[in-house]
Design a protein around this motif. Structure first.
Motif, PDB file in Angstrom:
ATOM      1  N   CYS A 274     -11.412  -6.533 -12.042  1.00 46.62           N
ATOM      2  CA  CYS A 274     -11.549  -6.764 -10.598  1.00 46.62           C
ATOM      3  C   CYS A 274     -12.766  -7.635 -10.331  1.00 46.62           C
ATOM      4  CB  CYS A 274     -11.675  -5.420  -9.874  1.00 46.62           C
ATOM      5  SG  CYS A 274     -11.850  -5.598  -8.081  1.00 46.62           S
TER       6      CYS A 274
ATOM      7  N   ARG B 105      -5.981   1.287 -12.539  1.00 46.41           N
ATOM      8  CA  ARG B 105      -4.625   1.841 -12.536  1.00 46.41           C
ATOM      9  C   ARG B 105      -3.629   0.835 -11.963  1.00 46.41           C
ATOM     10  NH1 ARG B 105      -3.573   7.542  -9.854  1.00 46.41           N
ATOM     11  NH2 ARG B 105      -5.706   7.055  -9.404  1.00 46.41           N
ATOM     12  N   SER B 106      -4.006   0.143 -10.913  1.00 46.06           N
ATOM     13  CA  SER B 106      -3.105  -0.793 -10.252  1.00 46.06           C
ATOM     14  C   SER B 106      -3.761  -2.176 -10.197  1.00 46.06           C
ATOM     15  CB  SER B 106      -2.800  -0.285  -8.839  1.00 46.06           C
ATOM     16  OG  SER B 106      -1.992  -1.204  -8.151  1.00 46.06           O
ATOM     17  N   VAL B 107      -3.556  -2.975 -11.239  1.00 47.72           N
ATOM     18  CA  VAL B 107      -4.103  -4.336 -11.292  1.00 47.72           C
ATOM     19  C   VAL B 107      -3.265  -5.216 -10.376  1.00 47.72           C
ATOM     20  CG1 VAL B 107      -4.606  -6.311 -12.771  1.00 47.72           C
ATOM     21  CG2 VAL B 107      -4.875  -3.987 -13.663  1.00 47.72           C
ATOM     22  N   GLN B 108      -3.930  -5.936  -9.475  1.00 48.28           N
ATOM     23  CA  GLN B 108      -3.219  -6.764  -8.504  1.00 48.28           C
ATOM     24  C   GLN B 108      -3.845  -8.150  -8.447  1.00 48.28           C
ATOM     25  OE1 GLN B 108      -3.187  -4.497  -4.845  1.00 48.28           O
ATOM     26  NE2 GLN B 108      -2.390  -2.694  -5.899  1.00 48.28           N
TER      27      GLN B 108
ATOM     28  N   THR C  87      -8.096 -11.615  -9.297  1.00 47.93           N
ATOM     29  CA  THR C  87      -7.650 -10.291  -9.717  1.00 47.93           C
ATOM     30  C   THR C  87      -8.464  -9.222  -9.013  1.00 47.93           C
ATOM     31  OG1 THR C  87      -7.128 -11.205 -11.891  1.00 47.93           O
ATOM     32  CG2 THR C  87      -7.260  -8.809 -11.725  1.00 47.93           C
TER      33      THR C  87
ATOM     34  N   CYS D 208      -8.610  -4.714  -8.126  1.00 45.12           N
ATOM     35  CA  CYS D 208      -8.037  -3.378  -8.263  1.00 45.12           C
ATOM     36  C   CYS D 208      -7.371  -3.049  -6.924  1.00 45.12           C
ATOM     37  CB  CYS D 208      -9.120  -2.359  -8.616  1.00 45.12           C
ATOM     38  SG  CYS D 208     -10.344  -2.061  -7.318  1.00 45.12           S
ATOM     39  N   GLY D 209      -6.528  -2.040  -6.909  1.00 41.26           N
ATOM     40  CA  GLY D 209      -5.807  -1.686  -5.687  1.00 41.26           C
ATOM     41  C   GLY D 209      -6.731  -1.373  -4.527  1.00 41.26           C
ATOM     42  N   SER D 210      -7.833  -0.676  -4.813  1.00 42.71           N
ATOM     43  CA  SER D 210      -8.780  -0.297  -3.769  1.00 42.71           C
ATOM     44  C   SER D 210      -9.436  -1.528  -3.136  1.00 42.71           C
ATOM     45  CB  SER D 210      -9.846   0.629  -4.359  1.00 42.71           C
ATOM     46  OG  SER D 210     -10.819   0.945  -3.405  1.00 42.71           O
TER      47      SER D 210
ATOM     48  N   HIS E  90      -8.273  -4.555  -3.199  1.00 42.93           N
ATOM     49  CA  HIS E  90      -7.242  -5.350  -2.535  1.00 42.93           C
ATOM     50  C   HIS E  90      -7.032  -4.852  -1.108  1.00 42.93           C
ATOM     51  CE1 HIS E  90      -3.214  -7.652  -3.242  1.00 42.93           C
ATOM     52  NE2 HIS E  90      -4.019  -8.286  -2.409  1.00 42.93           N
ATOM     53  N   LYS E  91      -6.995  -3.543  -0.927  1.00 44.64           N
ATOM     54  CA  LYS E  91      -6.874  -2.983   0.420  1.00 44.64           C
ATOM     55  C   LYS E  91      -8.068  -3.374   1.277  1.00 44.64           C
ATOM     56  CE  LYS E  91      -4.214   1.153  -0.642  1.00 44.64           C
ATOM     57  NZ  LYS E  91      -4.255   2.615  -0.710  1.00 44.64           N
TER      58      LYS E  91
END
Length: 81
Positions: free
Chosen positions: A29, A40-43, A63, A65-67, A69-70
């Motif tokens: 990230c 856990r959630s690579v975005q 890149t 992480c999910g957190s 990205h939000k």
């Protein structure tokens, strides 16, 4: 609102290849620094949608992480894909 064209692209092999290339470049990230192995959630986030489908992997994507990205979408008041 997402268009069908956008949804189809985000499910395409072309997008998957770009996404994997960007993940390999960043290694984690770019916002919080968490390494890929601990996400856990690579975005992959579009910094801009101006070249959607023809993104420059180096300048248009990053890149997260999910957190994170939000958080970035909340900051810019953009809906997440």
């Amino acid at each position: 609102m997402q268009t069908q064209q956008y949804k189809d692209y985000m499910r395409s092999d072309k997008w998957e290849a770009k996404k994997q290339e960007r993940i390999a470049i960043d290694g984690g990230c770019v916002m919080c620094g968490r390494p890929i192995s601990r996400i856990r959630s690579v975005q992959v986030h579009h910094i801009t949608y101006a070249r959607l489908g023809n993104e420059n992997v180096l300048t248009d994507l990053c890149t997260l992480c999910g957190s994170c990205h939000k958080k970035i979408h909340a900051y810019y008041n953009r809906r997440r894909a």
